[in-house]
Design an enzyme around this catalytic site. Structure first.
Site, short mmCIF file in Angstrom:
data_model
loop_
_atom_site.label_atom_id
_atom_site.label_comp_id
_atom_site.label_asym_id
_atom_site.label_seq_id
_atom_site.Cartn_x
_atom_site.Cartn_y
_atom_site.Cartn_z
CG HIS A 72 4.74 8.91 6.63
ND1 HIS A 72 4.72 8.39 5.35
CD2 HIS A 72 6.05 9.18 6.90
CE1 HIS A 72 5.96 8.33 4.89
NE2 HIS A 72 6.77 8.80 5.82
CE1 TYR A 201 -1.99 3.28 -1.04
CE2 TYR A 201 -1.11 5.17 0.14
CZ TYR A 201 -1.41 3.83 0.08
OH TYR A 201 -1.12 3.01 1.16
N PRO A 307 -2.56 -5.30 -0.36
CG PRO A 307 -0.55 -5.15 -1.54
CD PRO A 307 -1.83 -5.94 -1.47
CE LYS A 311 -6.40 -0.27 7.73
NZ LYS A 311 -5.21 0.56 7.76
CE1 TYR A 399 -3.08 4.11 3.65
CE2 TYR A 399 -1.83 4.75 5.60
CZ TYR A 399 -1.87 4.28 4.29
OH TYR A 399 -0.70 3.97 3.65
#
Length: 406
Positions: A72, A201, A307, A311, A399
């Site tokens: 991704h 998200y 979550p 991480k 990220y």
């Protein structure tokens, strides 16, 4: 039984450490309290940072991941009825993430350990850790109905927050910092193709939602729900309806941003049979120090993150990579410099990841007690990420994965 490194816990942290030690010529024994079937089926994380992907490849555990994992190059943020994509490679110098479930990582590492590594004992319940403040550490454990003792040079605790290794650090030495969030995640696995080829998200007035995946045919989806929620109260149709409502877009003509490209108007989710459903409480926790004598903590035994920032597994991998390097130096050169710095080295990265996870969680979720003013602040922060190259780069950098210390 005696070994060089006794590893308590056969999850991804313990198994990856065993693999790294094997490659460095250092003996280990892994004690896992659950049976193999349970370990290989428990659902956990699904996002691997670039450094974790690189480490698995270097350890010889990346072949199936590279065949079946999904690379991704970004995520999509949805807020205020609009969508914005964060392009990781463009903002990080080429780094991305991999969707490859923790269950699959564990299966790969177990297969390697059983084929090439030292003993991996399933159903071996650690009862106590002793002697870590001396030169003779030992783990007392129950296996096949008999109480046994594993002696070793070092004990590594990879047995989670409630395991015996974390509490083997005396209370007067150990400090635990914690935060509990006023909401949980209701998560489902569904035999349905993902609606989007990257993670979404979503911040909404109804609460947070996340559209993720495990494969091109399996979706992993989450909803923010109140603490104490019973999954029974959420039939499948209610979950799908709520996901559609929270992920919905209200595009405005001419609306865009300076970074990336806004997605097409929101599509309804592909619905399919729900094969798993559970509620996950949200918590942050850090235990310091991560070393006490000849006991070293790694993964959830030392820290837990909500979550939202993806991480947990990655922090565990970072811990054991730093630790494997340190132990290789001890047995290769006799120097304990890296081992002595283990706790401080890991905690710098841990607290960065804790902060990022806190930022993602508190920015995207709706606190039941928050005011309209606080909601507007969340939207302002999300708008800053969507319009500022610097803010977007900071999110992408965290990220996709910070470099490992050591």
């Amino acid at each position: 039984m005696h070994t060089t490194v006794g590893i308590v816990g056969g999850g991804p942290a313990g198994l990856l450490l065993a693999r790294l030690l094997h490659n460095a010529g250092i003996d280990s024994v892994v004690l896992e309290s659950r049976d193999r079937a349970y370990v290989e089926q428990r659902q956990r994380a699904g996002i691997l940072e670039q450094p974790t992907v690189d480490a698995l490849r270097a350890a010889g555990a990346g072949a199936r991941m590279d065949r079946e994992g999904l690379v991704h190059d970004g995520i999509e943020l949805r807020f205020g009825g609009r969508a914005h994509r964060i392009d990781f490679p463009a903002l990080t110098g080429g780094r991305a993430v991999m969707v490859y479930a923790q269950t699959e990582v564990v299966k790969d590492l177990i297969a390697l350990q059983l084929a090439e590594g030292g003993p991996l004992l399933f159903g071996a319940q650690a009862l106590a850790v002793t002697g870590v403040d001396s030169g003779a550490p030992a783990v007392r454990y129950l296996h096949e109905g008999r109480e046994q003792v594993l002696t070793c040079d070092y004990v590594v605790g990879c047995d989670g927050f409630h395991g015996v290794t974390r509490t083997a650090v005396p209370e007067g030495v150990r400090t635990t910092y914690e935060r509990t969030y006023p909401y949980s995640w209701l998560g489902i696995l569904a035999d349905a193709p993902p609606v989007y080829d990257e993670l979404i998200y979503a911040h909404s007035e109804r609460g947070f939602a996340l559209a993720s995946m495990r494969s091109p045919a399996v979706s992993r989806l989450y909803l923010q729900v109140p603490n104490g929620t019973d999954p029974v109260d959420w039939p499948d149709e209610r979950i799908w309806d709520e996901l559609d409502a929270r992920l919905a877009l209200r595009p405005e003509p001419g609306q865009g941003s300076e970074i990336g490209q806004d997605s097409a108007p929101g599509r309804l989710l592909e619905r399919g049979p729900v094969t798993a459903k559970s509620v996950l409480p949200m918590r942050s926790s850090v235990t310091e120090p991560m070393r006490y004598g000849r006991l070293l903590l790694a993964g959830d035994a030392a820290h837990i993150v909500p979550p939202t920032g993806a991480k947990g597994l990655n922090l565990a991998a970072a811990d054991v990579i730093v630790l494997a390097r340190a132990l290789a130096e001890v047995y290769g050169t006799g120097s304990t410099a890296l081992l002595d710095a283990y706790s401080d080295t890991c905690l710098r990265r841990v607290w960065r990841a804790e902060h990022f996870s806190y930022f993602m969680t508190t920015t995207l979720h709706t606190d039941p007690a928050q005011s309209a003013f606080e909601t507007r602040l969340q939207l302002a922060q999300l708008d800053r990420v969507a319009t500022s190259p610097h803010a977007a780069a900071e999110l992408a950098d965290n990220y996709a994965g910070l470099p490992f210390g050591g």
